[in-house]
Design a protein around this motif. Structure first.
Motif, PDB file in Angstrom:
ATOM      1  N   ALA B  78       0.816  -1.218   0.000  1.00 52.70           N
ATOM      2  CA  ALA B  78       0.000   0.000   0.000  1.00 52.70           C
ATOM      3  C   ALA B  78       0.851   1.271   0.000  1.00 52.70           C
ATOM      4  CB  ALA B  78      -0.938  -0.006   1.210  1.00 52.70           C
ATOM      5  N   HIS B  79       1.943   1.271   0.767  1.00 50.58           N
ATOM      6  CA  HIS B  79       2.674   2.529   0.910  1.00 50.58           C
ATOM      7  C   HIS B  79       3.523   2.873  -0.312  1.00 50.58           C
ATOM      8  CE1 HIS B  79       5.728  -0.338   2.360  1.00 50.58           C
ATOM      9  NE2 HIS B  79       6.605   0.561   1.997  1.00 50.58           N
ATOM     10  N   LEU B  83      -1.158   6.250  -4.189  1.00 49.91           N
ATOM     11  CA  LEU B  83      -2.573   6.554  -4.360  1.00 49.91           C
ATOM     12  C   LEU B  83      -3.026   7.408  -3.183  1.00 49.91           C
ATOM     13  CD1 LEU B  83      -3.779   2.920  -5.129  1.00 49.91           C
ATOM     14  CD2 LEU B  83      -3.122   4.669  -6.771  1.00 49.91           C
ATOM     15  N   VAL B  85      -5.882   8.394  -0.674  1.00 46.05           N
ATOM     16  CA  VAL B  85      -7.136   7.796  -0.217  1.00 46.05           C
ATOM     17  C   VAL B  85      -7.828   8.736   0.766  1.00 46.05           C
ATOM     18  CG1 VAL B  85      -8.223   5.790   0.832  1.00 46.05           C
ATOM     19  CG2 VAL B  85      -6.063   5.522  -0.410  1.00 46.05           C
ATOM     20  N   ALA B 153      -4.528  14.010   0.922  1.00 46.00           N
ATOM     21  CA  ALA B 153      -4.479  12.936  -0.067  1.00 46.00           C
ATOM     22  C   ALA B 153      -3.924  13.397  -1.415  1.00 46.00           C
ATOM     23  CB  ALA B 153      -5.870  12.338  -0.250  1.00 46.00           C
ATOM     24  N   PHE B 156       0.813  15.100  -2.113  1.00 43.22           N
ATOM     25  CA  PHE B 156       2.011  14.414  -2.623  1.00 43.22           C
ATOM     26  C   PHE B 156       1.840  13.983  -4.074  1.00 43.22           C
ATOM     27  CE2 PHE B 156       0.514   9.957  -2.239  1.00 43.22           C
ATOM     28  CZ  PHE B 156      -0.616  10.144  -1.446  1.00 43.22           C
TER      29      PHE B 156
END
Ligand SMILES: Nc1ncnc2c1ncn2[C@@H]1O[C@H](COP(=O)(O)OP(=O)(O)O)[C@@H](O)[C@H]1O
Ligand SMILES: [Mg+2]
Lengths: 307, 372
Positions: B78-79, B83, B85, B153, B156
């Motif tokens: 995930a990191h 994306l 979220v 979100a 970045f």
């Protein structure tokens, strides 16, 4: 009766109480308390109980420490090095117990937090199981394990790992083991409670923002469990300061804690005045640490593990 | 950093995931174009969150593939998926200020000092919270918290923005304002967005395309217009907008309903001959005539006899409810200026509509019932 109480209390209800009720109803209807009415009456038996069985003896003790025969009772702390040293021992023991309880309880609470509900229940039971037996029995059980001819030493000797029995009790180690064991629940539950309050979306959120598991744990999870850690530590530390049975059975008489010296003064020396003085010093020490603790967290949070 | 865009392209192919035997999502395929605002709409438990979690990497797929800009995501934690979220409960870090929350993804990426401050200020500006950087989440309203979550979100510059019912916790008025706000921000950034909601109005108002979820599958994917005017199934017709459904048997290109033969455009695959089918009718396409004026119905229009039950005044329009002989209720929407005179409650009437403005779909509900 209930109605009478309600009328009584509504008359006595002050302004803050009233506003708290209205804002509470508007903001969070789910968190309403059964307070504010006749329920308040239920607290009186407890207050009477505390007054008779706690405050009264306390004043008696305080009085005795300065009148039996006089305030010179307190001088024992600088005339006899045993007492000054005991002060240090007591503090040190409480510190060691707190740190070791924390090191065991945090991972344990985390395990509970990550477990399925059933498993968490089993783990909870395991922590509170010691409460079902008396402290005395538990402490004797530890002597069976820790003494020179105990289970651990015999096993290690038989296996040839050691040549002479290890000094596992009659010292700080034994006391720390016994006390950590019995105080563990007081560390586990506040920490577990603070973990349960963390929104389960926070760590995934941190991960999605680019944090590794370890970084997310360190920057998000850990800081949010701080209230639980502080509460647990404070409770365990303060309770350790006054512990008697475990240090008496597993510790060394040459390195006694204050509680042991009190018993010695009262039972062996029949010096109630000096015993009272030590008791008051112990209480003062406890209050100082409680006060320092409340500088960091609110008192309510110490008791409830934060909010 | 800033020249990176949020316009990633996402593709799901036959993605499946179950929870210990229980269905989560079941064969979902989807292509999301760069800069597209795609909404997943469906009832609770239909697999929207599961799909999002699979894309975000919080869950692993059982089978199928998910690619971002052509790169397979399986095995990427995930990191490292890049994306953004946004969660329903905001998921702001309560021990950090708004600015610290927004700085978090930058901190993780080693963006420090003046550059970090500049990007945080830019993001706060974008969500109109320039003055609120020093507040903690507890000191912000729900709408403000959600805007901080959005800023965090996107700061970045992820390739994609995922939002799971981000407005679910807000009241209706604020929700509508936030819908406009979110759409504006995403357009401004050219972001590819996958947005989850169970609120059809929200989906219609915000999306370029909508994927209708039902029982772990995408039932239909299309623009709001396509879904509204050409629903491929009864479920979609029911879920998107208001509709009247006439149940009957399909044969030779028409639906037998009562004594009438009704023709309609078939959406997707036409029902097989002799099978149960349903005709879907939108209230604004239905005209109501007094039985005596049946001659006024334009040539080629479908017509069904019905009895007027009641009129409902809606402000912008009037609604007429009519009952067919078999009890089916037909809803017609008319201008408020229409004269109810000869069409009072109890009056015999004819409802009529252009076949092109109605759709026939297979009636799975009937077949399912018949199979039992
Ligand atoms: N952690 C889970 N364990 C077991 N079943 C789950 C879990 N999460 C979701 N499900 C099931 O998967 C299905 C889809 O859920 P979800 O993706 O959350 O739906 P939605 O977001 O559309 O409401 C539901 O039937 C739900 O019960
Ligand atoms: Mg969901």
């Amino acid at each position: 009766m209930a109605e009478l109480g309600e009328v009584d209390m509504s008359g006595a209800t002050n302004a803050t109480n009233a506003t708290a009720t209205t804002t509470g109803a508007a903001a969070a209807p789910a968190r309403r308390r059964p307070g504010g009415t006749g329920w308040n009456l239920l607290v009186w038996p407890a207050l009477v109980f505390l007054a008779v069985l706690f405050l009264l003896p306390f004043f008696q003790t305080a009085l005795r420490s300065v009148t039996d025969p006089g305030p010179a009772n307190y001088a024992i702390f600088w005339t006899d090095p045993v007492y000054a040293r005991s002060l240090v021992t007591t503090f040190l023991t409480a510190l060691v117990v707190t740190v070791s309880a924390l090191l065991i309880a945090y991972p344990y609470a985390y395990l509970m937090y990550r477990s399925t509900p059933v498993m968490a229940g089993v783990l909870t039971l395991l922590v509170i199981l010691p409460f079902f037996t008396s402290l005395l029995v538990r402490t004797y059980a530890w002597t069976v394990w820790l003494q020179q001819t105990g289970v651990i030493n015999s096993a290690l000797l038989d296996l040839g790992v050691i040549d002479a029995p290890l000094p596992l009790m009659r010292n700080l180690l034994g006391v720390a083991i016994g006390m950590t064991h019995s105080l563990l629940p007081f560390m586990v539950f506040p920490i577990y409670a603070s973990m349960r309050r963390i929104s389960p979306a926070l760590v995934p959120a941190a991960r999605s923002l680019g944090a590794t598991g370890a970084f997310a744990f360190r920057t998000v999870f850990l800081p949010l469990t701080a209230p639980g850690v502080i509460s647990g530590s404070l409770i365990v530390f303060v309770m350790s300061l006054g512990y008697y049975v475990t240090p008496a059975l597993l510790g060394s008489p040459n390195n006694a804690m204050l509680s042991e010296l009190i018993v010695n003064q009262v039972e062996q020396q029949v010096e109630f005045g000096i015993g009272s003085a030590i008791g008051i010093v112990l209480l003062a020490l406890t209050l100082v640490f409680l006060f320092l603790g409340t500088r960091v967290v609110r008192f309510k949070d110490i008791v409830t593990g934060g909010r | 950093m800033t020249e990176k865009t949020l316009g990633g392209e996402l593709s799901l192919t036959d993605v499946r995931r179950s929870y210990g035997g229980q269905r989560g999502v079941d064969s979902v395929s989807l292509d999301v174009r760069s800069g597209e605002f795609l909404t997943m709409l469906g009832p609770s438990g239909s697999g929207k969150t599961t799909t999002l979690n699979l894309i975000a990497g919080f869950l692993d797929t059982d089978s199928g593939s998910i690619t971002l800009d052509g790169r397979e995501l399986a095995g990427i934690p995930a990191h490292r998926r890049e994306l953004g979220v946004v969660f329903q409960q905001y998921a702001l870090f309560p021990h950090m200020t708004a600015a610290q929350n927004i700085a978090y993804p930058l901190r993780v990426r080693g963006v420090k000092g003046a550059e970090q401050r500049r990007l945080v200020a830019e993001a706060l500006d974008l969500v109109h919270l320039a003055e609120y950087g020093d507040r903690t989440p507890a000191q912000l309203s729900g709408g403000q918290q959600q805007r901080v979550a959005l800023a965090r979100a996107i700061v970045f510059r992820p390739r994609l923005l995922l939002m799971d019912e981000p407005l679910g916790a807000l009241d209706k008025k604020l929700r509508e304002a936030m819908q406009i706000e979110i759409t504006r921000i995403c357009r401004e950034l050219g972001a590819t967005v996958i947005y989850v909601t169970h609120d059809q109005e929200e989906a219609l108002a915000m999306s370029d395309r909508i994927a209708i979820y039902n029982a772990g599958r995408i039932e239909q994917l299309g623009t709001a217009e396509e879904l509204y005017e050409r629903p491929a199934s009864l479920f979609v017709a029911d879920f998107v907008g208001e509709s009247t459904v006439l149940h009957g048997t399909y044969s030779a290109g028409a639906l037998a309903f009562g004594g009438a033969r009704l023709t309609a455009a078939a959406a997707g695959t036409a029902p097989a001959d002799g099978t149960a089918a349903a005709l879907v009718l939108r209230p604004e396409n239905v005209a109501v005539y007094p039985a005596s004026a049946e001659g006024d119905v334009p040539e080629g229009h479908n017509r069904v006899r019905a009895t007027v039950e009641e009129w409902i005044y809606l402000g912008v329009a009037k609604k007429c409810l009519l009952a067919c002989s078999d009890g089916t209720v037909v809803t017609a929407r008319t201008a408020t200026t229409v004269d109810e005179g000869p069409l009072g409650p109890g009056a015999e009437a004819v409802v009529a509509w252009d076949p092109e403005k109605s759709v026939v779909v297979p009636d799975h509900r009937e077949t399912a019932a018949a199979n039992q």
